[in-house]
Design a protein around this motif. Structure first.
Motif, PDB file in Angstrom:
ATOM      1  N   VAL A  45       0.849  -1.096   0.018  1.00 43.40           N
ATOM      2  CA  VAL A  45      -0.123   0.002  -0.058  1.00 43.40           C
ATOM      3  C   VAL A  45       0.811   1.174  -0.050  1.00 43.40           C
ATOM      4  O   VAL A  45       1.942   1.169   0.313  1.00 43.40           O
ATOM      5  CB  VAL A  45      -1.227  -0.113   1.195  1.00 43.40           C
ATOM      6  N   THR A  46       0.275   2.411  -0.444  1.00 42.76           N
ATOM      7  CA  THR A  46       1.094   3.768  -0.533  1.00 42.76           C
ATOM      8  C   THR A  46       1.407   3.913   1.225  1.00 42.76           C
ATOM      9  O   THR A  46       0.809   3.551   2.012  1.00 42.76           O
ATOM     10  CB  THR A  46       0.294   4.687  -1.290  1.00 42.76           C
ATOM     11  N   ALA A  47       2.057   4.943   1.167  1.00 44.41           N
ATOM     12  CA  ALA A  47       2.393   5.492   2.583  1.00 44.41           C
ATOM     13  C   ALA A  47       1.436   6.115   3.377  1.00 44.41           C
ATOM     14  O   ALA A  47       1.311   6.355   4.591  1.00 44.41           O
ATOM     15  CB  ALA A  47       3.485   6.784   2.244  1.00 44.41           C
ATOM     16  N   ASP A  48       0.071   6.588   2.743  1.00 43.68           N
ATOM     17  CA  ASP A  48      -1.086   6.886   3.289  1.00 43.68           C
ATOM     18  C   ASP A  48      -2.022   5.765   3.432  1.00 43.68           C
ATOM     19  O   ASP A  48      -3.399   6.135   3.350  1.00 43.68           O
ATOM     20  CB  ASP A  48      -1.514   8.231   2.762  1.00 43.68           C
ATOM     21  N   GLY A  49      -1.698   4.543   3.060  1.00 46.07           N
ATOM     22  CA  GLY A  49      -2.408   3.234   3.274  1.00 46.07           C
ATOM     23  C   GLY A  49      -3.473   3.051   2.421  1.00 46.07           C
ATOM     24  O   GLY A  49      -4.294   2.351   2.738  1.00 46.07           O
ATOM     25  N   HIS A  79      -4.595   1.563  -1.702  1.00 48.59           N
ATOM     26  CA  HIS A  79      -4.222   0.547  -2.516  1.00 48.59           C
ATOM     27  C   HIS A  79      -3.390   1.320  -3.690  1.00 48.59           C
ATOM     28  O   HIS A  79      -3.797   2.267  -3.986  1.00 48.59           O
ATOM     29  CB  HIS A  79      -5.451  -0.258  -3.050  1.00 48.59           C
ATOM     30  N   ASP A  80      -2.276   0.691  -4.020  1.00 54.59           N
ATOM     31  CA  ASP A  80      -1.656   0.993  -5.247  1.00 54.59           C
ATOM     32  C   ASP A  80      -2.184   0.269  -6.502  1.00 54.59           C
ATOM     33  O   ASP A  80      -1.604  -0.611  -7.098  1.00 54.59           O
ATOM     34  CB  ASP A  80      -0.119   0.826  -5.292  1.00 54.59           C
ATOM     35  N   LEU A  81      -3.497   1.005  -6.824  1.00 51.29           N
ATOM     36  CA  LEU A  81      -4.170   0.184  -8.139  1.00 51.29           C
ATOM     37  C   LEU A  81      -3.354  -0.133  -9.333  1.00 51.29           C
ATOM     38  O   LEU A  81      -3.542  -1.060 -10.123  1.00 51.29           O
ATOM     39  CB  LEU A  81      -5.482   0.860  -8.447  1.00 51.29           C
ATOM     40  N   ALA A  82      -2.560   0.952  -9.685  1.00 51.29           N
ATOM     41  CA  ALA A  82      -1.684   0.961 -10.907  1.00 51.29           C
ATOM     42  C   ALA A  82      -0.306  -0.136 -10.630  1.00 51.29           C
ATOM     43  O   ALA A  82      -0.308  -1.221 -11.589  1.00 51.29           O
ATOM     44  CB  ALA A  82      -0.871   2.262 -11.281  1.00 51.29           C
ATOM     45  N   ALA A  83       0.044  -0.369  -9.566  1.00 54.35           N
ATOM     46  CA  ALA A  83       1.030  -1.614  -9.292  1.00 54.35           C
ATOM     47  C   ALA A  83       0.261  -2.721  -9.023  1.00 54.35           C
ATOM     48  O   ALA A  83       0.784  -3.776  -9.691  1.00 54.35           O
ATOM     49  CB  ALA A  83       1.589  -1.054  -8.004  1.00 54.35           C
ATOM     50  N   ASP A  92      -0.317  -3.772 -12.801  1.00 51.27           N
ATOM     51  CA  ASP A  92       1.055  -4.404 -13.351  1.00 51.27           C
ATOM     52  C   ASP A  92       1.085  -5.746 -12.692  1.00 51.27           C
ATOM     53  O   ASP A  92       1.979  -6.503 -13.371  1.00 51.27           O
ATOM     54  CB  ASP A  92       2.017  -3.405 -12.749  1.00 51.27           C
ATOM     55  N   ALA A  93       0.579  -6.250 -11.542  1.00 49.88           N
ATOM     56  CA  ALA A  93       1.215  -7.403 -10.751  1.00 49.88           C
ATOM     57  C   ALA A  93       0.316  -8.603 -11.522  1.00 49.88           C
ATOM     58  O   ALA A  93       0.553  -9.686 -11.266  1.00 49.88           O
ATOM     59  CB  ALA A  93       0.800  -7.478  -9.397  1.00 49.88           C
ATOM     60  N   ILE A  94      -0.666  -8.236 -12.199  1.00 53.27           N
ATOM     61  CA  ILE A  94      -1.473  -9.242 -12.835  1.00 53.27           C
ATOM     62  C   ILE A  94      -0.730  -9.859 -13.966  1.00 53.27           C
ATOM     63  O   ILE A  94      -0.356  -9.353 -14.916  1.00 53.27           O
ATOM     64  CB  ILE A  94      -2.979  -8.704 -13.282  1.00 53.27           C
ATOM     65  N   THR A  95      -0.738 -11.409 -13.902  1.00 50.70           N
ATOM     66  CA  THR A  95      -0.005 -12.154 -14.946  1.00 50.70           C
ATOM     67  C   THR A  95      -0.884 -13.027 -15.577  1.00 50.70           C
ATOM     68  O   THR A  95      -1.978 -13.063 -15.271  1.00 50.70           O
ATOM     69  CB  THR A  95       1.254 -12.778 -14.305  1.00 50.70           C
ATOM     70  N   ALA A  96      -0.384 -13.992 -16.430  1.00 47.08           N
ATOM     71  CA  ALA A  96      -1.280 -15.031 -17.053  1.00 47.08           C
ATOM     72  C   ALA A  96      -1.480 -15.945 -15.914  1.00 47.08           C
ATOM     73  O   ALA A  96      -2.581 -16.733 -16.006  1.00 47.08           O
ATOM     74  CB  ALA A  96      -0.514 -15.606 -18.140  1.00 47.08           C
TER      75      ALA A  96
END
Ligand SMILES: *Cc1c(COP(=O)(O)O)cnc(C)c1O
Length: 356
Positions: free
Chosen positions: A131-135, A137-141, A144-148
């Motif tokens: 999570v970001t510094a203010d708690g 969700h980092d939705l962009a990251a 990016d973490a979604i794979t096959a």
């Protein structure tokens, strides 16, 4: 010796919030499990006691009365619902139905501690996105973490234990970018406490995307944590899969009766939620006035990101008669509870030096 499957040994333990330790001359408060501090409504209790009197019978396996009430409330078909022993059970059912060894489950971290437990138990691999510094969700990251290999993405809003909620627009954009064969689970355990512009409209997301699953619970706003009942709202296909893998007769007749009575008592229950939201505001004002900071709380709890000072705050709160939930070396989660507990916590913060 008979060995369990290898991943069973890897399951992290669940650390339940502790009860307070007695302090001479002090009323103690349990702010360690995000429970509802109000006792049951008299009407809900009376209905539930009638169900207790029939405990020699199995519950309705089809949860008909509960599904009817929920379908009406949510404007969905009863075939789009799946109940379980708390919404934590629905996470297990979902992973059982959709994941196995080699599959990946993406979720934020720090987030709900049951996620890594359930994911590991399913044999799948958890992919933790900080999570970001203010708690938040980092939705962009997370995208990016979604794979096959990804089968499921878990979003927790408001996020337990850090507090902030996701907005509708950002989640709609996120879901639109997720492949249709990946389930997006939106864990809305604290939905009723959210007070923000553009809150997530789960049913609208589900209407637009059949790979969306909403998880909800009677444990928090409805005050039924001890009875264990929660539910998923999903496409009929997904809900059917969740019901298929569920333990037969999992949700007790007592829990079903209490849930149905609670849905009929939402006016009274939500007035209590309103009081808790006001108490949350009062707590945040006190925290700020004492020179401390917490991420924007949208659930019934606040998060102190304290790192090495976690044990210090937890111990000081314990001495003041307040049980909180420390996450060793990370931070302290404190539930919103009784006004006296708020006052005592704020007073305590005033005596401790805030983090630099
Ligand atoms: C409390 C909680 C739940 C629900 O727990 P149950 O009692 O099993 O319904 C689900 N998700 C989060 C994030 C929670 O904090």
């Amino acid at each position: 010796m008979v060995e369990p499957l290898p991943h069973v040994r890897e399951i992290p333990p669940y650390v339940p919030g502790k009860p307070p330790t007695a302090q001479p001359g002090l009323t103690t408060y349990k702010l360690s499990s995000n429970e509802n501090p109000y006792p049951p409504l008299a009407g809900v209790l009376a209905t539930t006691e009638q169900a207790v009197a029939a405990m020699n019978r199995y519950p309705d396996m089809g949860c008909a009365a509960l599904y009817d009430a929920l379908a009406t409330k949510l404007g969905v078909g009863t075939d789009q619902l799946a109940a379980g022993t708390g919404s934590v059970a629905l996470i297990y059912h979902l992973l059982t139905a959709y994941c196995g060894p080699g599959d990946e489950v993406v979720h934020a971290w720090r987030s709900f501690e049951a996620y890594p437990i359930a994911v590991t138990a399913s044999g799948a691999t958890g992919v933790r996105v900080p999570v970001t510094a203010d708690g938040r969700h980092d939705l962009a990251a997370m995208a990016d973490a979604i794979t096959a290999r990804t089968r499921v993405v878990l979003l927790c809003t408001p996020n337990n234990p850090t507090g902030p909620a996701l907005g509708h627009a950002e989640v709609a954009t996120f879901v639109a970018g997720v492949p249709e064969d990946v389930l997006v689970v939106i864990d809305e355990a604290y939905l009723e406490f959210v007070r923000m512009a553009d809150p997530v409209d789960g049913p609208a997301l589900l209407r637009a995307h059949p790979n969306v699953v909403l998880l909800r619970t009677f444990s928090k706003a409805y005050g039924l944590a001890g009875l264990r009942v929660g539910y998923a709202v999903a496409s009929a296909d997904v809900a059917g899969a969740l019901r298929a893998v569920a333990l037969p007769f999992g949700v007790s007749s007592v829990a079903q009766a209490a849930a149905v009575a609670s849905l009929a008592s939402e006016d009274e229950l939500f007035a209590r939620v309103e009081s808790l939201v006001a108490e949350r505001d009062r707590l945040v004002a006190g925290i700020t006035a004492a020179g401390w900071w917490v991420p924007e709380p949208q659930g019934n709890f606040v998060w102190f990101d304290l790192g090495e000072r976690t044990a210090e705050l937890a111990a000081a709160a314990g001495e003041a008669g307040i049980a909180v939930r420390p996450f060793a070396g990370e931070g302290v989660r404190v539930s919103v509870g009784e006004p006296e507990a708020t006052d005592r916590l704020v007073e305590l913060l005033g005596r401790l030096a805030p983090p630099a």
